[in-house]
Design a protein around this motif. Sequence first.
Motif, PDB file in Angstrom:
ATOM      1  N   GLU A 195       0.801  -1.215   0.000  1.00 48.98           N
ATOM      2  CA  GLU A 195       0.000   0.000   0.000  1.00 48.98           C
ATOM      3  C   GLU A 195       0.841   1.275   0.000  1.00 48.98           C
ATOM      4  O   GLU A 195       0.560   2.215  -0.736  1.00 48.98           O
ATOM      5  CB  GLU A 195      -0.953   0.009   1.199  1.00 48.98           C
ATOM      6  CG  GLU A 195      -1.933   1.166   1.162  1.00 48.98           C
ATOM      7  CD  GLU A 195      -3.034   1.056   2.192  1.00 48.98           C
ATOM      8  OE1 GLU A 195      -3.898   1.953   2.221  1.00 48.98           O
ATOM      9  OE2 GLU A 195      -3.022   0.085   2.972  1.00 48.98           O
ATOM     10  N   THR A 196       1.884   1.321   0.814  1.00 46.18           N
ATOM     11  CA  THR A 196       2.715   2.520   0.920  1.00 46.18           C
ATOM     12  C   THR A 196       4.185   2.129   0.893  1.00 46.18           C
ATOM     13  O   THR A 196       4.589   1.223   1.624  1.00 46.18           O
ATOM     14  CB  THR A 196       2.421   3.285   2.226  1.00 46.18           C
ATOM     15  OG1 THR A 196       1.038   3.642   2.252  1.00 46.18           O
ATOM     16  CG2 THR A 196       3.258   4.553   2.317  1.00 46.18           C
ATOM     17  N   ARG A 241       0.681   5.019  -2.207  1.00 48.21           N
ATOM     18  CA  ARG A 241       1.635   6.118  -2.042  1.00 48.21           C
ATOM     19  C   ARG A 241       3.048   5.572  -2.122  1.00 48.21           C
ATOM     20  O   ARG A 241       3.303   4.423  -1.759  1.00 48.21           O
ATOM     21  CB  ARG A 241       1.434   6.824  -0.698  1.00 48.21           C
ATOM     22  CG  ARG A 241       0.137   7.607  -0.586  1.00 48.21           C
ATOM     23  CD  ARG A 241       0.096   8.389   0.716  1.00 48.21           C
ATOM     24  NE  ARG A 241       0.167   7.494   1.869  1.00 48.21           N
ATOM     25  CZ  ARG A 241       0.388   7.894   3.116  1.00 48.21           C
ATOM     26  NH1 ARG A 241       0.605   9.172   3.373  1.00 48.21           N
ATOM     27  NH2 ARG A 241       0.411   7.017   4.108  1.00 48.21           N
ATOM     28  N   TRP A 242       3.993   6.404  -2.548  1.00 52.02           N
ATOM     29  CA  TRP A 242       5.391   5.977  -2.626  1.00 52.02           C
ATOM     30  C   TRP A 242       6.297   7.197  -2.623  1.00 52.02           C
ATOM     31  O   TRP A 242       5.863   8.329  -2.840  1.00 52.02           O
ATOM     32  CB  TRP A 242       5.630   5.131  -3.879  1.00 52.02           C
ATOM     33  CG  TRP A 242       5.221   5.807  -5.152  1.00 52.02           C
ATOM     34  CD1 TRP A 242       5.912   6.735  -5.869  1.00 52.02           C
ATOM     35  CD2 TRP A 242       3.975   5.616  -5.860  1.00 52.02           C
ATOM     36  NE1 TRP A 242       5.201   7.140  -6.970  1.00 52.02           N
ATOM     37  CE2 TRP A 242       4.011   6.467  -6.992  1.00 52.02           C
ATOM     38  CE3 TRP A 242       2.866   4.803  -5.642  1.00 52.02           C
ATOM     39  CZ2 TRP A 242       2.963   6.520  -7.901  1.00 52.02           C
ATOM     40  CZ3 TRP A 242       1.821   4.864  -6.539  1.00 52.02           C
ATOM     41  CH2 TRP A 242       1.873   5.714  -7.659  1.00 52.02           C
ATOM     42  N   GLN A 293       8.920  -1.326   4.060  1.00 53.49           N
ATOM     43  CA  GLN A 293       9.026  -0.338   2.988  1.00 53.49           C
ATOM     44  C   GLN A 293      10.484  -0.121   2.584  1.00 53.49           C
ATOM     45  O   GLN A 293      10.798   0.086   1.411  1.00 53.49           O
ATOM     46  CB  GLN A 293       8.359   0.960   3.430  1.00 53.49           C
ATOM     47  CG  GLN A 293       6.865   0.751   3.703  1.00 53.49           C
ATOM     48  CD  GLN A 293       6.179   1.972   4.250  1.00 53.49           C
ATOM     49  OE1 GLN A 293       6.153   3.001   3.585  1.00 53.49           O
ATOM     50  NE2 GLN A 293       5.618   1.880   5.439  1.00 53.49           N
TER      51      GLN A 293
END
Length: 389
Positions: free
Chosen positions: A8-9, A41-42, A18
């Motif tokens: 997701e992120t 999001r990134w 992440q």
Amino acid sequence: MDVALCYETVIPARGGCQTYISDLSRRLARDGHTIHLYARRWEPSALPASLHYHRIDPPRGPRFVRPWRFAAACATALANARHDVSIGFDKTWGQDVLYPQGGLHAATVDHNVLKYRNRTTRALARFVKRFDPATLSFSLLERKQYLGPNQPIVVANSRMVRDHFEHYYGVPRDSIRVVPNAIDPLRFSADDRPKRRMAERVTWGVPPDEPVGLFVATNYRLKGLAQLLRAAATISKDRRFALAVVGNPKFEPYRRLARRLGIESKIKFLGFRPDPKDAYFAADFLVHPTFYDPCSLVVLEALACGLPVVTTRYNGASEMLTPPTNGLVVADPHDAAELGSGIRNMLDATYRSAASRAARSAAANWTFEHHYRTLLDVFADVRSLKRAA
């Protein structure tokens, strides 16, 4: 190979998974693989320039609904794609490979209550969790992931997590691929490390020859910061040492605890660091008395920096250690005497010097390159199975 990553992120400063996805995508790019990221999001600066982005922006909703919506949107997007292999890292389904970096939610729930010392409190916490909407929702989602039709190849990042699959869901241990986490050593390369070590210690107010233990976490409660402070208080007041705490900026309750324990002067609360590299350089050992970590990246980062480690049996990364050669593993974070003894061992300069060399050796025995090649073998198996079908 055409590889799709689903999470997701992806903002590395916000968590270990992440950071791992950033490391993996950059390594895949170096080999010329085509990489796609399906995310909401990134942080583009932390990812390779060649990466292809697919924004997944499902409707918002309550916390216990959001993972379902993201996972469903992700599965729909992948259904129209033709990747060689797709891999999910958390609460998603529809990928060829599931590599739950956070372990099983069922295990997380059980281990979370261990942070309460009192058995009655633990029992009450378990009872309350049975009626928590998020717990119920995520448990159902996990069953859909691992017990539904069209089973993916499951990769666990430690033997501990592999055993949890069998314990909670009856998934045979021999059907789980174990590929321990690893970190990109390039993130800790520095020609001026001694200079940076000295500069960092100056900001902490710590002399060059004083032993410093490092604690790195965001969830202070689950990772055992209170237990660490109580263990530090068992060490004689005339022993010279300091503990540096990096992670969550909301540390005032722990500062007050340190004050009540009479050790406030020994604890350096550093707050949030987007890159804690210099903190590793300035420290002499890592203390991570966690109640649950599938395979803690901070342990791997410490070993790569030559820091011996004190952690617990609830950390899958403890499988990387060979106690007491390069670190120590305690049975119970609540046992202040045992944890304090582990810290005292690290204050011995002779032991620490040998353990530091052994830590570097352990890091060399399982590098990110080893991890990457093992994961590529899994991807190749997936591609072969899909072509055969």
